[in-house]
Design a protein around this motif. Structure first.
Motif, PDB file in Angstrom:
ATOM      1  N   GLY A 104       7.997   2.088  -0.972  1.00 14.30           N
ATOM      2  CA  GLY A 104       6.744   2.010  -0.245  1.00 14.30           C
ATOM      3  C   GLY A 104       5.878   3.253  -0.343  1.00 14.30           C
ATOM      4  O   GLY A 104       4.728   3.236   0.059  1.00 14.30           O
ATOM      5  N   ASP A 105       6.420   4.346  -0.908  1.00 15.28           N
ATOM      6  CA  ASP A 105       5.687   5.610  -0.903  1.00 15.28           C
ATOM      7  C   ASP A 105       4.625   5.730  -1.990  1.00 15.28           C
ATOM      8  O   ASP A 105       3.555   6.300  -1.759  1.00 15.28           O
ATOM      9  CB  ASP A 105       6.664   6.783  -1.094  1.00 15.28           C
ATOM     10  CG  ASP A 105       7.316   7.205   0.217  1.00 15.28           C
ATOM     11  OD1 ASP A 105       6.874   6.724   1.271  1.00 15.28           O
ATOM     12  OD2 ASP A 105       8.252   8.012   0.159  1.00 15.28           O
ATOM     13  N   VAL A 106       4.944   5.292  -3.221  1.00 10.96           N
ATOM     14  CA  VAL A 106       4.072   5.591  -4.372  1.00 10.96           C
ATOM     15  C   VAL A 106       3.952   4.394  -5.311  1.00 10.96           C
ATOM     16  O   VAL A 106       4.761   3.477  -5.270  1.00 10.96           O
ATOM     17  CB  VAL A 106       4.628   6.788  -5.208  1.00 10.96           C
ATOM     18  CG1 VAL A 106       4.786   8.045  -4.359  1.00 10.96           C
ATOM     19  CG2 VAL A 106       5.953   6.429  -5.872  1.00 10.96           C
ATOM     20  N   THR A 161       4.615  -0.517  -5.256  1.00  2.48           N
ATOM     21  CA  THR A 161       5.230   0.306  -4.230  1.00  2.48           C
ATOM     22  C   THR A 161       6.520  -0.302  -3.654  1.00  2.48           C
ATOM     23  O   THR A 161       7.458   0.404  -3.330  1.00  2.48           O
ATOM     24  CB  THR A 161       4.177   0.426  -3.094  1.00  2.48           C
ATOM     25  OG1 THR A 161       2.960   0.882  -3.689  1.00  2.48           O
ATOM     26  CG2 THR A 161       4.584   1.378  -2.035  1.00  2.48           C
ATOM     27  N   ARG A 162       6.511  -1.644  -3.542  1.00  3.98           N
ATOM     28  CA  ARG A 162       7.651  -2.320  -2.915  1.00  3.98           C
ATOM     29  C   ARG A 162       8.881  -2.382  -3.806  1.00  3.98           C
ATOM     30  O   ARG A 162       9.983  -2.686  -3.365  1.00  3.98           O
ATOM     31  CB  ARG A 162       7.248  -3.749  -2.515  1.00  3.98           C
ATOM     32  CG  ARG A 162       6.295  -3.803  -1.353  1.00  3.98           C
ATOM     33  CD  ARG A 162       5.650  -5.170  -1.219  1.00  3.98           C
ATOM     34  NE  ARG A 162       4.741  -5.431  -2.340  1.00  3.98           N
ATOM     35  CZ  ARG A 162       4.017  -6.532  -2.479  1.00  3.98           C
ATOM     36  NH1 ARG A 162       4.133  -7.496  -1.582  1.00  3.98           N
ATOM     37  NH2 ARG A 162       3.213  -6.683  -3.507  1.00  3.98           N
ATOM     38  N   MET A 199       0.045  15.817   0.493  1.00  3.47           N
ATOM     39  CA  MET A 199       1.236  14.996   0.254  1.00  3.47           C
ATOM     40  C   MET A 199       2.089  15.543  -0.892  1.00  3.47           C
ATOM     41  O   MET A 199       3.303  15.588  -0.823  1.00  3.47           O
ATOM     42  CB  MET A 199       0.823  13.550  -0.068  1.00  3.47           C
ATOM     43  CG  MET A 199       0.605  12.717   1.173  1.00  3.47           C
ATOM     44  SD  MET A 199       2.126  12.615   2.181  1.00  3.47           S
ATOM     45  CE  MET A 199       1.540  11.641   3.542  1.00  3.47           C
ATOM     46  N   ILE A 200       1.399  15.991  -1.984  1.00  4.96           N
ATOM     47  CA  ILE A 200       2.142  16.538  -3.123  1.00  4.96           C
ATOM     48  C   ILE A 200       2.899  17.789  -2.675  1.00  4.96           C
ATOM     49  O   ILE A 200       4.073  17.982  -3.011  1.00  4.96           O
ATOM     50  CB  ILE A 200       1.187  16.842  -4.314  1.00  4.96           C
ATOM     51  CG1 ILE A 200       0.686  15.540  -4.957  1.00  4.96           C
ATOM     52  CG2 ILE A 200       1.910  17.684  -5.371  1.00  4.96           C
ATOM     53  CD1 ILE A 200      -0.199  15.720  -6.187  1.00  4.96           C
ATOM     54  N   TYR A 233       0.835  -1.199   0.000  1.00  2.00           N
ATOM     55  CA  TYR A 233       0.000   0.000   0.000  1.00  2.00           C
ATOM     56  C   TYR A 233       0.876   1.259   0.000  1.00  2.00           C
ATOM     57  O   TYR A 233       1.776   1.367   0.841  1.00  2.00           O
ATOM     58  CB  TYR A 233      -0.953  -0.002   1.200  1.00  2.00           C
ATOM     59  CG  TYR A 233      -1.925  -1.134   1.099  1.00  2.00           C
ATOM     60  CD1 TYR A 233      -3.039  -1.052   0.265  1.00  2.00           C
ATOM     61  CD2 TYR A 233      -1.707  -2.335   1.774  1.00  2.00           C
ATOM     62  CE1 TYR A 233      -3.911  -2.113   0.123  1.00  2.00           C
ATOM     63  CE2 TYR A 233      -2.574  -3.410   1.636  1.00  2.00           C
ATOM     64  CZ  TYR A 233      -3.672  -3.290   0.809  1.00  2.00           C
ATOM     65  OH  TYR A 233      -4.524  -4.346   0.663  1.00  2.00           O
ATOM     66  N   PRO A 234       0.631   2.191  -0.916  1.00  2.00           N
ATOM     67  CA  PRO A 234       1.498   3.358  -1.033  1.00  2.00           C
ATOM     68  C   PRO A 234       1.300   4.328   0.132  1.00  2.00           C
ATOM     69  O   PRO A 234       0.231   4.909   0.284  1.00  2.00           O
ATOM     70  CB  PRO A 234       1.070   3.989  -2.361  1.00  2.00           C
ATOM     71  CG  PRO A 234      -0.316   3.505  -2.607  1.00  2.00           C
ATOM     72  CD  PRO A 234      -0.414   2.154  -1.958  1.00  2.00           C
ATOM     73  N   ASP A 235       2.359   4.523   0.937  1.00  2.91           N
ATOM     74  CA  ASP A 235       2.267   5.345   2.147  1.00  2.91           C
ATOM     75  C   ASP A 235       1.821   6.775   1.836  1.00  2.91           C
ATOM     76  O   ASP A 235       1.124   7.389   2.630  1.00  2.91           O
ATOM     77  CB  ASP A 235       3.624   5.379   2.860  1.00  2.91           C
ATOM     78  CG  ASP A 235       4.022   4.005   3.369  1.00  2.91           C
ATOM     79  OD1 ASP A 235       3.121   3.164   3.557  1.00  2.91           O
ATOM     80  OD2 ASP A 235       5.223   3.751   3.558  1.00  2.91           O
ATOM     81  N   LYS A 236       2.235   7.308   0.696  1.00  2.00           N
ATOM     82  CA  LYS A 236       1.871   8.690   0.368  1.00  2.00           C
ATOM     83  C   LYS A 236       0.542   8.769  -0.408  1.00  2.00           C
ATOM     84  O   LYS A 236       0.114   9.862  -0.776  1.00  2.00           O
ATOM     85  CB  LYS A 236       2.979   9.359  -0.462  1.00  2.00           C
ATOM     86  CG  LYS A 236       4.253   9.671   0.317  1.00  2.00           C
ATOM     87  CD  LYS A 236       5.155  10.609  -0.475  1.00  2.00           C
ATOM     88  CE  LYS A 236       6.556  10.707   0.091  1.00  2.00           C
ATOM     89  NZ  LYS A 236       6.643  11.307   1.441  1.00  2.00           N
ATOM     90  N   GLU A 267      -4.169  10.829  -5.041  1.00  4.96           N
ATOM     91  CA  GLU A 267      -3.569  11.893  -5.848  1.00  4.96           C
ATOM     92  C   GLU A 267      -2.755  11.275  -6.981  1.00  4.96           C
ATOM     93  O   GLU A 267      -2.029  10.294  -6.772  1.00  4.96           O
ATOM     94  CB  GLU A 267      -2.644  12.760  -4.989  1.00  4.96           C
ATOM     95  CG  GLU A 267      -3.362  13.514  -3.874  1.00  4.96           C
ATOM     96  CD  GLU A 267      -2.403  14.363  -3.037  1.00  4.96           C
ATOM     97  OE1 GLU A 267      -2.505  15.594  -3.091  1.00  4.96           O
ATOM     98  OE2 GLU A 267      -1.547  13.787  -2.334  1.00  4.96           O
ATOM     99  N   ILE A 307      -0.088   8.255  -3.432  1.00  4.68           N
ATOM    100  CA  ILE A 307       0.149   8.936  -4.706  1.00  4.68           C
ATOM    101  C   ILE A 307       0.510   7.909  -5.779  1.00  4.68           C
ATOM    102  O   ILE A 307       1.240   6.952  -5.510  1.00  4.68           O
ATOM    103  CB  ILE A 307       1.306   9.965  -4.559  1.00  4.68           C
ATOM    104  CG1 ILE A 307       0.876  11.143  -3.677  1.00  4.68           C
ATOM    105  CG2 ILE A 307       1.800  10.463  -5.918  1.00  4.68           C
ATOM    106  CD1 ILE A 307       1.978  12.153  -3.397  1.00  4.68           C
TER     107      ILE A 307
END
Lengths: 179, 179
Positions: free
Chosen positions: A54-56, B39-40, B1-2, A26-29, A88, A31
């Motif tokens: 992990g962010d996007v 994401t990973r 976030m952006i 799951y994307p932490d941000k 986003e 985005i």
């Protein structure tokens, strides 16, 4: 070259270097980024935006464009939004993109010179594949990003509460400019 | 976030952190990689394969799959091969991919619950958009990578001297296994 990469990979796993990248799907941000496959952005883009593993969700193709509203790029965005909580979407073009000014006739000539026969090219066209428009690039990166933003924002399967924004990245400095 | 990302970006440019990423648009390793937007893999995949900025063309979508032989993924590969000197293509699936087992009906229900109307969904289907097959994932990652390798290897516009190989990456350790 692949062999060298595989040797590197064995050492990476043996020395457990992966431990610092642990994360979930799951994307932490929350985005998703649609951008170009360009060689210059591979490390620069995440570094310049402070993106960690992990962010996007990162979607990449030639030019960061959508060639068809029901192509794999939009499908990827739907998965990101509906299944993975993305709220986003950033569309990021970049300076000096190879797809700018790409010419279908030139590409077809390169294909012929590498052994793709005229017979096969003509057969595909007779089957309804519009190679000329498929292999044509965009004239202006700014306009291309704008068009992609509009396409995503107005796509009938994308919920209206998703934010969609367009940017151009400087391929040397990583500087991001909003459209 | 952006917004947070944009602030990070301004500092990155001001402090000239980009200097260590300087490179050209031609991929030094002459490799294109087709892989998943997961994401990973964002940082893990380049780290686990020793990929630096400038080394490869990176193409990413949900699952690393090709939904149509004339989609943006194949178009990207053609640009990489004919315009940018790529001679080797790696198709990299990964363990625990979200596209495995993805179900079109479930996705359509998620869409309805976010406000996409039945009327619009039905209209698109009447217009010939096969949402059911477009939104269906693959059953088995190994088989999906194999299928993508075959599709690229036998694509009528890809020259026969290009090497195409398939792999699965462990989403935790980054370990690459050849098919």
């Amino acid at each position: 070259m692949i062999e060298e990469m595989l040797r590197f990979n064995r050492r990476f796993v043996e020395t457990k270097e992966y431990e610092k990248y642990k994360t979930s799907k799951y994307p932490d941000k929350k985005i998703a980024i649609v951008t170009c496959m360009d060689t210059r952005l591979v490390e620069l883009l995440p570094a310049a935006l402070g993106i960690k593993n992990g962010d996007v969700k990162m979607i990449k193709n030639a030019g960061g464009t959508i060639t068809n509203p029901f192509d794999s790029t939009v499908r990827s965005l739907l998965v990101a939004i509906y299944e993975l909580g993305v709220t986003e979407v950033m569309i990021i073009g970049h300076t000096g993109c190879g797809v700018q000014g790409m010419d279908a006739n030139e590409m077809l000539n390169l294909m012929r010179s590498r052994g793709i026969s005229d017979e096969h090219i003509n057969l595909m066209m007779h089957c309804g594949i519009d190679l000329k428009s498929w292999l044509h690039g965009f004239e202006d990166t700014h306009a291309a990003v704008e068009e992609t933003v509009d396409l995503v924002r107005n796509h009938p399967l994308i919920p209206t509460d998703v934010t969609v924004k367009g940017y151009i990245m400087d391929s040397l400095t990583g500087e991001l400019s909003a459209l």
